[in-house]
Scaffold this active site. Structure first.
Site, PDB file in Angstrom:
ATOM      1  CG  LEU A  55     -13.009  -4.955  70.563  1.00 35.37           C
ATOM      2  CD1 LEU A  55     -13.966  -4.224  71.513  1.00 35.37           C
ATOM      3  CD2 LEU A  55     -11.640  -5.080  71.193  1.00 35.37           C
ATOM      4  CG  ASP A  56     -11.775 -11.916  71.193  1.00 34.03           C
ATOM      5  OD1 ASP A  56     -11.372 -11.954  70.017  1.00 34.03           O
ATOM      6  OD2 ASP A  56     -11.058 -12.129  72.180  1.00 34.03           O
TER       7      ASP A  56
END
Length: 232
Positions: A55-56
Site C-alpha cells: 500500500l502507498d
C-alpha cells in the site's frame, strides 16, 4: 501496528497511514526503521516475514504478509490472477454517480508506456457542506465511495479519481490543495482519505472462504459521523 488475522501460512496487518510496507526505493529523505512495516514486524515476531503486496505510505488498511517465500509466491499468484477481491473506502471531491467504473490506461511509474487499468466504485453517501472551499462554488460537495480496483497499478485509485475530476481528499500528489486544507484545518481530518478495508479470497491451502476486514479507526469514525450528520 495491529495483526488482525494469522494462520500457519500468512497474516494480515492493519497498516497505519504514514508507514511504508518495505524500505522505499526512491524516497528523497531517509525513512526511520520504526516507520517500515517489514522491520517492525520482524522485530515483533522474531522471524523473517515477507510482504505479499503493498500500500502507498499515506494509505491505511490491510496488508498481507507471509512467513516464508513459497507462501509469498502462492498468494502473489492469486493477486496476479485477480482471485483476491480488494475493497477500499475513499472520500472524493464532488458528487459521483451511484456506481461506475474508470477504465483509463495509466503510465507505468518512471515510464511513458500505458497499461490497462480498471477501477470500479459504488457510492455510499453524498454530502454538501455550506462552505465555499474552492473559488467556483458557494458550497462544497463530497462522496464516500467503496472502491474495487480490478488491476493494481501504481497509485491507481488516486490517479483514476483525479483523471475523472474527483480527486481523493488528502491526496497531496494528485489531489486538490484547497479541499485537502479544509479537511485538515477546519474539519480536523488530516491525511489521505483512502483505506484498504477488506480482502476476500479462497484460502489456497485449506480451501476455506476468507474475508478479512480492517477494524474501525479514529479518522474513519470521524468521516462516518460527518457523512451521517450531513449526508444525502
Amino acid at each position: 501496528m495491529e495483526i488482525i488475522y494469522k494462520d500457519d501460512y500468512f497474516f494480515a496487518i492493519n497498516k497505519p497511514s504514514g508507514f511504508f510496507v518495505h524500505p522505499p526505493e526512491l524516497s528523497p529523505y531517509p525513512v526511520p526503521p520504526e516507520k517500515i512495516c517489514l522491520y517492525v514486524l520482524r522485530d515483533l515476531l522474531k522471524q523473517d516475514v515477507f510482504p505479499v503486496h503493498r500500500l502507498d505510505a499515506p494509505t491505511s488498511g490491510l496488508v498481507l504478509f507471509t512467513m516464508d517465500k513459497p507462501a509469498t509466491r502462492e498468494l502473489s499468484r492469486l493477486f496476479m490472477e485477480r482471485k483476491i477481491s480488494k475493497s477500499y473506502l475513499a472520500v472524493a471531491r464532488g458528487h459521483l454517480q451511484t456506481e461506475g467504473q474508470i477504465d483509463i490506461p495509466l503510465e507505468i511509474a518512471g515510464f511513458d508506456d500505458l497499461q490497462e487499468s480498471l477501477t470500479r466504485y459504488r457510492t455510499i453517501k453524498h454530502i454538501e457542506l455550506p462552505f465555499a472551499v474552492g473559488k467556483k462554488y458557494a458550497t462544497s460537495r463530497y462522496t464516500m465511495v467503496e472502491v474495487n480496483p480490478v488491476t493494481g497499478r501504481w497509485h491507481q485509485i488516486r490517479r483514476h479519481f483525479d483523471r475523472i475530476a474527483h480527486p481523493l481528499i488528502g491526496d497531496i500528489e494528485h489531489g486538490d490543495t484547497y479541499h485537502n486544507r479544509f479537511f485538515r484545518d477546519e474539519l480536523q481530518i488530516p491525511g489521505l482519505c483512502l483505506k484498504a478495508q477488506s480482502l476476500s479470497f479462497i484460502h489456497p491451502w485449506t480451501n476455506q472462504d476468507i474475508k478479512i476486514e480492517a477494524p474501525a479507526c479514529e479518522k474513519w469514525t470521524k468521516l462516518e459521523k460527518l457523512f451521517s450528520a450531513s449526508g444525502v
